[in-house]
Design a protein around this motif. Structure first.
Motif, PDB file in Angstrom:
ATOM      1  N   LEU A  76       0.781  -0.791   0.397  1.00 44.91           N
ATOM      2  CA  LEU A  76      -0.507   0.289   0.032  1.00 44.91           C
ATOM      3  C   LEU A  76       0.729   1.117  -0.020  1.00 44.91           C
ATOM      4  CD1 LEU A  76      -3.074  -0.920   2.309  1.00 44.91           C
ATOM      5  CD2 LEU A  76      -2.690  -0.709  -0.455  1.00 44.91           C
ATOM      6  N   ARG A  77       2.010   1.368   1.554  1.00 44.74           N
ATOM      7  CA  ARG A  77       3.131   2.288   0.843  1.00 44.74           C
ATOM      8  C   ARG A  77       3.786   2.868  -0.447  1.00 44.74           C
ATOM      9  NH1 ARG A  77       4.054   0.139   5.467  1.00 44.74           N
ATOM     10  NH2 ARG A  77       5.862  -1.144   4.495  1.00 44.74           N
ATOM     11  N   ASN A  78       3.872   1.603  -1.354  1.00 45.70           N
ATOM     12  CA  ASN A  78       4.949   1.124  -2.604  1.00 45.70           C
ATOM     13  C   ASN A  78       3.620   2.215  -4.104  1.00 45.70           C
ATOM     14  OD1 ASN A  78       6.785   0.825  -1.544  1.00 45.70           O
ATOM     15  ND2 ASN A  78       6.293  -1.425  -2.164  1.00 45.70           N
ATOM     16  N   ALA A  79       1.929   1.664  -3.385  1.00 44.14           N
ATOM     17  CA  ALA A  79       1.360   2.652  -4.397  1.00 44.14           C
ATOM     18  C   ALA A  79       0.679   3.834  -3.998  1.00 44.14           C
ATOM     19  CB  ALA A  79       0.578   1.071  -3.885  1.00 44.14           C
ATOM     20  N   THR A  81       3.190   5.692  -3.439  1.00 45.22           N
ATOM     21  CA  THR A  81       4.440   6.424  -3.731  1.00 45.22           C
ATOM     22  C   THR A  81       4.395   6.552  -5.459  1.00 45.22           C
ATOM     23  OG1 THR A  81       5.371   5.893  -2.362  1.00 45.22           O
ATOM     24  CG2 THR A  81       6.875   6.505  -4.204  1.00 45.22           C
ATOM     25  N   ARG A  82       4.055   4.945  -5.904  1.00 44.26           N
ATOM     26  CA  ARG A  82       3.420   5.384  -7.439  1.00 44.26           C
ATOM     27  C   ARG A  82       2.749   6.234  -8.003  1.00 44.26           C
ATOM     28  NH1 ARG A  82       5.528  -0.812  -6.393  1.00 44.26           N
ATOM     29  NH2 ARG A  82       3.274  -0.840  -5.959  1.00 44.26           N
ATOM     30  N   GLU A  85       3.847   9.306  -7.857  1.00 47.39           N
ATOM     31  CA  GLU A  85       4.404   9.600  -9.396  1.00 47.39           C
ATOM     32  C   GLU A  85       4.040   9.965 -10.739  1.00 47.39           C
ATOM     33  OE1 GLU A  85       8.646   7.332  -7.259  1.00 47.39           O
ATOM     34  OE2 GLU A  85       6.952   6.226  -8.965  1.00 47.39           O
ATOM     35  N   ARG A  86       3.226   9.023 -10.826  1.00 42.87           N
ATOM     36  CA  ARG A  86       2.271   9.096 -11.948  1.00 42.87           C
ATOM     37  C   ARG A  86       1.085  10.240 -12.253  1.00 42.87           C
ATOM     38  NH1 ARG A  86       4.337   4.298 -11.382  1.00 42.87           N
ATOM     39  NH2 ARG A  86       4.848   2.737 -12.768  1.00 42.87           N
ATOM     40  N   GLN A  87       1.116  10.544 -10.899  1.00 51.24           N
ATOM     41  CA  GLN A  87      -0.421  12.136 -10.782  1.00 51.24           C
ATOM     42  C   GLN A  87      -1.458  11.349 -10.963  1.00 51.24           C
ATOM     43  OE1 GLN A  87       1.283  15.046 -13.804  1.00 51.24           O
ATOM     44  NE2 GLN A  87       2.557  15.436 -12.616  1.00 51.24           N
ATOM     45  N   ILE A  88      -2.028  10.332 -10.614  1.00 53.65           N
ATOM     46  CA  ILE A  88      -3.600  10.098 -10.292  1.00 53.65           C
ATOM     47  C   ILE A  88      -3.469   9.798  -9.291  1.00 53.65           C
ATOM     48  CG2 ILE A  88      -3.931   7.348 -10.813  1.00 53.65           C
ATOM     49  CD1 ILE A  88      -3.279   8.197 -13.578  1.00 53.65           C
ATOM     50  N   PRO A  89      -4.115  10.558  -8.981  1.00 52.68           N
ATOM     51  CA  PRO A  89      -5.116  11.167  -7.484  1.00 52.68           C
ATOM     52  C   PRO A  89      -5.343   9.713  -6.601  1.00 52.68           C
ATOM     53  CG  PRO A  89      -5.403  12.555  -9.644  1.00 52.68           C
ATOM     54  CD  PRO A  89      -5.258  11.115  -9.947  1.00 52.68           C
ATOM     55  N   SER A  90      -5.069   9.912  -5.108  1.00 51.65           N
ATOM     56  CA  SER A  90      -6.205   8.273  -4.964  1.00 51.65           C
ATOM     57  C   SER A  90      -6.573   8.913  -3.560  1.00 51.65           C
ATOM     58  CB  SER A  90      -4.240   7.591  -4.399  1.00 51.65           C
ATOM     59  OG  SER A  90      -3.825   8.660  -3.509  1.00 51.65           O
ATOM     60  N   ALA A  91      -7.992   8.138  -2.774  1.00 56.01           N
ATOM     61  CA  ALA A  91      -8.695   7.764  -1.731  1.00 56.01           C
ATOM     62  C   ALA A  91      -7.964   7.241  -1.321  1.00 56.01           C
ATOM     63  CB  ALA A  91      -9.921   7.551  -2.054  1.00 56.01           C
ATOM     64  N   ILE A  92      -7.102   7.317  -0.294  1.00 61.02           N
ATOM     65  CA  ILE A  92      -6.620   7.102   1.002  1.00 61.02           C
ATOM     66  C   ILE A  92      -7.265   6.824   2.774  1.00 61.02           C
ATOM     67  CG2 ILE A  92      -4.018   7.747  -0.183  1.00 61.02           C
ATOM     68  CD1 ILE A  92      -3.946   9.469   3.035  1.00 61.02           C
ATOM     69  N   ILE A 135       0.382   0.301 -10.702  1.00 58.31           N
ATOM     70  CA  ILE A 135       0.274   1.134  -9.664  1.00 58.31           C
ATOM     71  C   ILE A 135      -0.064   0.788  -7.988  1.00 58.31           C
ATOM     72  CG2 ILE A 135      -1.102   2.998  -7.924  1.00 58.31           C
ATOM     73  CD1 ILE A 135      -1.073   4.637 -10.516  1.00 58.31           C
ATOM     74  N   LEU A 136      -0.634  -0.409  -7.743  1.00 51.88           N
ATOM     75  CA  LEU A 136      -1.001  -1.725  -7.763  1.00 51.88           C
ATOM     76  C   LEU A 136      -0.386  -2.996  -8.148  1.00 51.88           C
ATOM     77  CD1 LEU A 136      -4.580  -1.193  -7.015  1.00 51.88           C
ATOM     78  CD2 LEU A 136      -3.633  -0.375  -6.269  1.00 51.88           C
ATOM     79  N   LYS A 137       0.597  -3.319  -8.487  1.00 49.35           N
ATOM     80  CA  LYS A 137       1.369  -3.966  -8.125  1.00 49.35           C
ATOM     81  C   LYS A 137       2.100  -4.502  -7.028  1.00 49.35           C
ATOM     82  CE  LYS A 137       6.557  -5.448 -10.194  1.00 49.35           C
ATOM     83  NZ  LYS A 137       7.654  -5.001 -10.422  1.00 49.35           N
ATOM     84  N   GLY A 138       2.375  -6.229  -6.711  1.00 48.81           N
ATOM     85  CA  GLY A 138       1.895  -6.692  -5.437  1.00 48.81           C
ATOM     86  C   GLY A 138       0.873  -7.072  -4.815  1.00 48.81           C
ATOM     87  N   ALA A 139      -0.552  -6.489  -5.576  1.00 42.80           N
ATOM     88  CA  ALA A 139      -1.353  -6.607  -4.906  1.00 42.80           C
ATOM     89  C   ALA A 139      -2.550  -7.768  -5.229  1.00 42.80           C
ATOM     90  CB  ALA A 139      -2.836  -5.005  -4.605  1.00 42.80           C
ATOM     91  N   HIS A 140      -3.113  -8.812  -4.744  1.00 44.01           N
ATOM     92  CA  HIS A 140      -4.088  -9.257  -5.269  1.00 44.01           C
ATOM     93  C   HIS A 140      -5.482  -8.974  -5.548  1.00 44.01           C
ATOM     94  CE1 HIS A 140      -0.242 -11.918  -4.254  1.00 44.01           C
ATOM     95  NE2 HIS A 140      -0.452 -11.146  -2.822  1.00 44.01           N
ATOM     96  N   LEU A 141      -6.028  -9.990  -5.941  1.00 41.15           N
ATOM     97  CA  LEU A 141      -7.760  -9.708  -5.760  1.00 41.15           C
ATOM     98  C   LEU A 141      -7.897 -10.128  -4.611  1.00 41.15           C
ATOM     99  CD1 LEU A 141      -8.834 -10.928  -9.736  1.00 41.15           C
ATOM    100  CD2 LEU A 141      -9.010  -8.139  -8.631  1.00 41.15           C
TER     101      LEU A 141
END
Length: 143
Positions: A76-79, A81-82, A85-92, A135-141
């Motif tokens: 989640l921390r990596n997501a 950050t990514r 970096e990609r300037q994709i707004p996120s909800a946290i 962005i969600l690399k490493g997450a699983h469904l």
């Protein structure tokens, strides 16, 4: 490609990732809050109201698919950050938000912590399919 975000094939996707060590009720709660943030930021993703065969009107829903993932705290921390970096707004959603009683307190506990130190329990993003996947690399469904 067409310009209607509610008609397939979808050029973008919504994805939510929740931390893998949360209780079931927490996962559902975090998912609902994160999707509400995406909806508030992108109201054009909301379809028309639903009307049943009896003529009763029901509320509009998001008109695009939503993928729900689970992930470790590190993922989640990596997501986050990514997404930055990609300037994709996120909800946290942070762990501290479970202890608050309302929106202003939620914003307060987030504001008190540097971004890199947020104890994330969930992140939601909406953007181009490839960017969201990276962005969600490493997450699983979510099971």
């Amino acid at each position: 490609m067409h310009d209607d975000p509610l008609t397939p094939p979808f050029a973008t996707k919504i994805a939510v990732a929740v931390r893998d060590d949360l209780e079931s009720w927490q996962r559902l709660n975090v998912t609902a809050f994160l999707v509400s943030g995406i909806t508030a930021a992108d109201p054009e993703l909301v379809g028309e109201p639903y009307v049943d065969a009896d003529g009763h009107q029901h509320l509009s829903l998001l008109g695009v698919p939503i993928l729900v993932f689970e992930a470790s705290a590190e993922t989640l921390r990596n997501a986050r950050t990514r997404a930055l970096e990609r300037q994709i707004p996120s909800a946290i959603y942070t762990k501290q938000m479970f202890a608050t009683g309302y929106d202003a307190d939620n914003r307060g506990v987030v504001a008190a912590v540097a971004g890199a130190d947020l104890d994330l329990v969930g992140i939601g993003v909406h953007g181009p399919k490839n960017a969201v996947a990276k962005i969600l690399k490493g997450a699983h469904l979510h099971p």
